[in-house]
Write a protein that holds these residues in place. Structure first.
Motif, mmCIF file in Angstrom:
data_model
loop_
_atom_site.group_PDB
_atom_site.id
_atom_site.type_symbol
_atom_site.label_atom_id
_atom_site.label_comp_id
_atom_site.label_asym_id
_atom_site.label_seq_id
_atom_site.Cartn_x
_atom_site.Cartn_y
_atom_site.Cartn_z
ATOM 1 N N ARG A 67 0.832 -1.216 0.000
ATOM 2 C CA ARG A 67 0.000 0.000 0.000
ATOM 3 C C ARG A 67 0.864 1.262 0.000
ATOM 4 N NH1 ARG A 67 -3.780 0.729 5.086
ATOM 5 N NH2 ARG A 67 -1.804 1.360 6.012
ATOM 6 N N LEU A 70 2.442 1.835 -3.423
ATOM 7 C CA LEU A 70 1.490 2.400 -4.381
ATOM 8 C C LEU A 70 1.362 3.913 -4.200
ATOM 9 C CD1 LEU A 70 -1.366 -0.271 -4.253
ATOM 10 C CD2 LEU A 70 0.143 0.196 -6.181
ATOM 11 N N LYS A 237 -7.219 4.907 -8.850
ATOM 12 C CA LYS A 237 -6.725 3.540 -8.750
ATOM 13 C C LYS A 237 -6.114 3.278 -7.381
ATOM 14 C CE LYS A 237 -3.204 0.453 -10.688
ATOM 15 N NZ LYS A 237 -2.089 0.340 -11.659
ATOM 16 N N VAL A 238 -5.243 4.198 -6.938
ATOM 17 C CA VAL A 238 -4.584 4.033 -5.643
ATOM 18 C C VAL A 238 -5.612 4.090 -4.516
ATOM 19 C CG1 VAL A 238 -2.954 5.089 -4.021
ATOM 20 C CG2 VAL A 238 -2.354 4.882 -6.421
ATOM 21 N N ILE A 240 -8.847 3.272 -4.551
ATOM 22 C CA ILE A 240 -9.653 2.045 -4.488
ATOM 23 C C ILE A 240 -8.828 0.874 -3.962
ATOM 24 C CG2 ILE A 240 -10.895 0.334 -5.875
ATOM 25 C CD1 ILE A 240 -11.763 2.655 -7.705
ATOM 26 N N ILE A 241 -7.610 0.710 -4.525
ATOM 27 C CA ILE A 241 -6.759 -0.396 -4.083
ATOM 28 C C ILE A 241 -6.375 -0.210 -2.609
ATOM 29 C CG2 ILE A 241 -4.529 -1.543 -4.397
ATOM 30 C CD1 ILE A 241 -4.727 -0.874 -7.372
ATOM 31 N N GLY A 242 -5.998 1.039 -2.256
ATOM 32 C CA GLY A 242 -5.626 1.318 -0.870
ATOM 33 C C GLY A 242 -6.772 1.075 0.085
ATOM 34 N N PHE A 244 -9.309 -1.097 -0.273
ATOM 35 C CA PHE A 244 -9.522 -2.534 -0.087
ATOM 36 C C PHE A 244 -8.372 -3.180 0.693
ATOM 37 C CE2 PHE A 244 -12.591 -2.030 -3.604
ATOM 38 C CZ PHE A 244 -13.667 -2.697 -3.037
ATOM 39 N N ILE A 245 -7.146 -2.717 0.445
ATOM 40 C CA ILE A 245 -6.009 -3.238 1.205
ATOM 41 C C ILE A 245 -6.187 -2.929 2.691
ATOM 42 C CG2 ILE A 245 -3.542 -2.869 1.690
ATOM 43 C CD1 ILE A 245 -3.052 -2.702 -1.285
#
Length: 359
Positions: A67, A70, A237-238, A240-242, A244-245
């Motif tokens: 995370r 990213l 992108k970061v 959303i990914i962050g 969920f992480i």
């Protein structure tokens, strides 16, 4: 702020004394609830599940490093993953040995600047944004925790203190996010603080620095920090990914605590476990002792008693939890911090030698 190494060196005796106090509190609590009972519970523990506890903590730290990497790729250039992971361990050491977990983020920024050449304010913005992602699931679960806590049969004073702590933490994190998004507000706050301490600073320092010069530097750093902070949160992108992480890390942490109890043959209800452990994490932020050792354990014992789990089991589970979540990362982090400390020192020596030769 930048040099957490310097802070640790300067306050080493305070840190040692605080750990000694924490050890005393842990011993006192264990003695009060029954040292033999706690030791018996630990002797019966499943070594396979204790090992699983360490594995889950390792997975949490691995995806935490992902995370942060990213975020770094958005605000600046990111080092290799293994470098990011090592720096993260060093920052965990900084967090774990300083009361209130205050030393890790500036240490990350300091190492990034010295080793990778990343501007300090950009590194600090990345580590702060990383904390913001961590805060997202924290807010939701803490609000649920506060609501459930009001319905439990616990001492009124304990209920009031925990709810106030949750509210204060949410307010402080919200202010930090707001300051990151609204640079004008952050500038005014920091300049006003600097103005109040400038006369004292001017008397203590031998250098004559005008307030105008100081304010210009502060505004520059605030602007760079705000830019990096906003960039990391605005990248879809970061984000959303962050997001969920962060929830994955939180879920794994809850599973890990459940495994700690399961290793002792106790299986607490999931929802109360999540609520109580969330409160335990809040307690860990108290700027009294490193990791709030002793204070957190006493709080967990009182809260788990409400759902019928005995004090000796809670204490034994907390010890197993601390081994994986605190002791092991602190030891590895200390080695990482020493490695970077020597690396920075060697780099400084080479730079001075080069300057002498070219001079």
């Amino acid at each position: 702020m930048e040099d957490t190494y310097g802070f640790i060196r300067e306050h080493k005796w305070k840190i040692i004394i605080s750990f000694a106090l924490a050890a005393f509190f842990i011993f006192a609590i264990t003695f009060f609830i029954g040292l033999g009972d706690v030791l018996n519970a630990l002797e019966r523990a499943s070594w396979e599940l204790i090992l699983l506890n360490f594995i889950i903590e390792g997975v949490i730290i691995l995806i935490w490093a992902l995370r942060w990497k990213l975020i770094l790729e958005v605000v600046d250039e990111s080092p290799k993953y293994i470098t990011v992971l090592t720096m993260l361990f060093a920052s965990l050491f900084g967090n774990n040995v300083t009361p209130g977990s205050a030393g890790g983020e500036p240490l990350r920024a300091y190492i990034l600047r010295e080793v990778e050449g990343t501007p300090f304010e950009i590194g600090f913005a990345s580590s702060t944004a990383d904390r913001v992602f961590e805060f997202l699931p924290f807010v939701l679960i803490s609000i649920i925790a506060a609501l459930f806590l009001l319905s439990w049969e616990i001492p009124p004073l304990t209920r009031i203190i925990v709810v106030i702590m949750i509210a204060l933490t949410i307010v402080l994190f919200s202010i930090m996010i707001y300051a990151g998004l609204r640079r004008e507000i952050a500038q005014r706050i920091i300049i006003s603080i600097a103005k109040s301490i400038y006369p004292t600073f001017n008397r203590l320092t031998k250098k004559e620095i005008s307030f105008t010069e100081i304010s210009e530097k502060l505004i520059f750093y605030v602007n760079r920090f705000s830019n990096g902070f906003v960039m990391s949160l605005q990248d879809r992108k970061v984000f959303i990914i962050g997001f969920f992480i962060s929830f994955a890390m939180w879920g794994l942490d809850m599973v890990r605590m459940y495994v700690c109890f399961s290793s002792l043959g106790t299986y607490p209800p999931i929802l109360p476990l999540v609520i109580i452990y969330t409160i335990g994490i809040f307690i860990s932020f108290l700027p009294l002792l490193p990791g709030a050792w002793g204070i957190r354990e006493a709080t967990l014992i009182g809260l788990f008693a409400v759902i019928g789990i005995s004090a000796d089991i809670v204490m034994a589970a907390s010890i197993i939890d601390r081994l994986a979540s605190y002791i092991a990362p602190t030891i590895i982090g200390a080695l990482a911090a020493l490695y970077y400390g020597r690396k920075v020192k060697n780099m400084d020596t080479k730079t001075k030698e080069t300057d002498i030769k070219t001079g």
